[in-house]
Write a protein that holds these residues in place. Structure first.
Motif, PDB file in Angstrom:
ATOM      1  N   ARG A 162      -6.031   1.201   1.149  1.00  0.00           N
ATOM      2  CA  ARG A 162      -5.608   1.104   2.650  1.00  0.00           C
ATOM      3  C   ARG A 162      -6.943   1.723   3.521  1.00  0.00           C
ATOM      4  NH1 ARG A 162      -0.171   3.016   5.013  1.00  0.00           N
ATOM      5  NH2 ARG A 162      -1.091   5.089   4.431  1.00  0.00           N
ATOM      6  N   SER A 163      -7.219   2.874   3.325  1.00  0.00           N
ATOM      7  CA  SER A 163      -8.182   3.455   4.059  1.00  0.00           C
ATOM      8  C   SER A 163      -9.583   2.851   3.788  1.00  0.00           C
ATOM      9  CB  SER A 163      -8.565   5.045   3.497  1.00  0.00           C
ATOM     10  OG  SER A 163      -7.258   5.648   3.897  1.00  0.00           O
TER      11      SER A 163
ATOM     12  N   LEU B  78       0.754  -1.169   0.131  1.00  0.00           N
ATOM     13  CA  LEU B  78       0.018   0.034  -0.011  1.00  0.00           C
ATOM     14  C   LEU B  78       0.912   1.125  -0.062  1.00  0.00           C
ATOM     15  CD1 LEU B  78      -2.740  -1.262   2.602  1.00  0.00           C
ATOM     16  CD2 LEU B  78      -3.069  -0.963   0.093  1.00  0.00           C
ATOM     17  N   VAL B  79       2.033   1.275   0.534  1.00  0.00           N
ATOM     18  CA  VAL B  79       2.940   2.432   0.479  1.00  0.00           C
ATOM     19  C   VAL B  79       4.078   2.237  -0.665  1.00  0.00           C
ATOM     20  CG1 VAL B  79       2.417   2.847   2.925  1.00  0.00           C
ATOM     21  CG2 VAL B  79       4.203   1.363   2.480  1.00  0.00           C
TER      22      VAL B  79
ATOM     23  N   ARG C 226      -2.855   3.590  -3.445  1.00  0.00           N
ATOM     24  CA  ARG C 226      -2.721   2.638  -2.229  1.00  0.00           C
ATOM     25  C   ARG C 226      -3.036   3.162  -1.028  1.00  0.00           C
ATOM     26  NH1 ARG C 226       0.743  -1.444  -4.386  1.00  0.00           N
ATOM     27  NH2 ARG C 226       1.780  -1.059  -6.471  1.00  0.00           N
ATOM     28  N   ARG C 227      -2.948   4.259  -0.895  1.00  0.00           N
ATOM     29  CA  ARG C 227      -3.253   5.135   0.265  1.00  0.00           C
ATOM     30  C   ARG C 227      -4.878   4.939   0.546  1.00  0.00           C
ATOM     31  NH1 ARG C 227       0.314   9.395  -0.919  1.00  0.00           N
ATOM     32  NH2 ARG C 227       2.294   8.952   0.160  1.00  0.00           N
ATOM     33  N   ASN C 228      -5.518   5.178  -0.600  1.00  0.00           N
ATOM     34  CA  ASN C 228      -6.885   5.080  -0.727  1.00  0.00           C
ATOM     35  C   ASN C 228      -7.540   3.700  -0.403  1.00  0.00           C
ATOM     36  OD1 ASN C 228      -7.908   7.738  -1.166  1.00  0.00           O
ATOM     37  ND2 ASN C 228      -6.852   7.828  -2.958  1.00  0.00           N
TER      38      ASN C 228
ATOM     39  N   ARG D  35       0.817   5.649  -5.570  1.00  0.00           N
ATOM     40  CA  ARG D  35       0.899   5.624  -4.335  1.00  0.00           C
ATOM     41  C   ARG D  35      -0.298   6.500  -3.433  1.00  0.00           C
ATOM     42  NH1 ARG D  35       6.339   8.976  -2.992  1.00  0.00           N
ATOM     43  NH2 ARG D  35       6.906   7.432  -4.187  1.00  0.00           N
ATOM     44  N   ASP D  36      -0.701   7.390  -4.085  1.00  0.00           N
ATOM     45  CA  ASP D  36      -2.084   7.900  -3.379  1.00  0.00           C
ATOM     46  C   ASP D  36      -3.125   6.660  -3.509  1.00  0.00           C
ATOM     47  OD1 ASP D  36      -0.921  10.192  -2.789  1.00  0.00           O
ATOM     48  OD2 ASP D  36      -1.703  11.445  -4.598  1.00  0.00           O
TER      49      ASP D  36
END
Length: 270
Positions: free
Chosen positions: A263-264, A49-50, A259-261, A256-257
């Motif tokens: 994860r959330s 995710l990061v 993957r963050r989304n 990268r963004d």
């Protein structure tokens, strides 16, 4: 003077079972083991995710990733401004400003025939695209998120094929740009493509790509994949201008963004 009891014996010097003695310690060890395994599994799940570790995601995470096209605002998938620290030639910083967002759509007429054929095995659920320009308004770059209908094995098979056959390096498999009328990208067509990158994710049903060119609409006779344009000895016009950096840098940060989304979304209570 007196000595403490020797370990493993009772007060009468009779052997004492050692396992009985360690119940509290054993319980503590078990707790540590569980916590350790939890931390390890959390690290594996979070690593892609990061930054992308190559590890497979869980079915829940994979499903969450596939639904983001309709559950996450466009400003989170394609931020109005993207910072690219160290993303330019020689490690220079970059700032990209979004100048257009394409309506979310299917994939009809969105790719050249050969690329459409190469991507066909994973299907097309939705295609999201946005076009950016750099701080000097010299370059334009379209970045896309293709949400597929494939499962994890299907995405892995496509990723392996792209890697094995080097499909991401073939100029006849370049993505098409999104040329928005009334913007700097109005003249950004097929003949203006200078550099590109395509990344097939295996942890999500998504293909991330970017394609860059000059903002003045000049045609390009020798487009070069971003991976080659970033080489120190690359001498094409696209490489010398840093257009490989534009495509790769913006694609990396949008991925990268994304993957963050994911994860959330995967952490939201069901």
């Amino acid at each position: 003077m007196s000595f403490g009891e020797p370990e493993g014996y009772d007060g009468d010097a009779r052997p004492r079972p050692l396992l009985r003695r360690g119940a509290p310690q054993a319980a503590a060890a078990a707790v540590c083991l569980v916590l350790g395994l939890g931390l390890i599994s959390g690290a594996v799940t979070g690593s892609w995710l990061v930054g992308g570790s190559g590890e497979e995601s869980s079915p829940t995470t994979f499903a969450a990733a596939g639904s983001l096209w309709h559950s996450v605002p466009v400003d989170q998938l394609f931020p109005p401004t993207v910072q690219g620290r160290g993303a330019g030639p020689g490690g220079a910083d970059r700032t990209w400003t979004r100048i257009a967002v394409a309506p979310d759509s299917g994939c009809k007429d969105a790719f050249d025939p050969l690329l459409r054929k190469a991507l066909a095995p994973v299907g097309c659920e939705r295609l999201l695209r946005a076009t950016y320009t750099d701080a000097t308004e010299s370059y334009v770059t379209t970045v896309g998120l293709l949400f597929t209908t494939a499962d994890a094995p299907g995405m892995t098979a496509l990723a392996n094929r792209f890697r094995r056959e080097r499909l991401d390096r073939r100029s006849d498999l370049m993505p098409l740009p999104y040329a928005a009328k009334g913007t700097l990208a109005a003249g950004f067509g097929a003949r203006q493509r200078a550099s590109w990158t395509v990344s097939v994710l295996t942890e999500a049903p998504v293909v991330v790509y970017a394609v860059s060119g000059w903002a003045d609409g000049r045609t390009v006779d020798d487009p070069q994949p971003a991976g080659d344009a970033l080489e120190a000895d690359a001498t094409t016009a696209a490489a010398q201008a840093g257009l490989g950096n534009e495509a790769q840098g913006l694609a990396d940060r949008v991925e990268r963004d994304f993957r963050r989304n994911v994860r959330s979304a995967s952490e939201q209570p069901s």
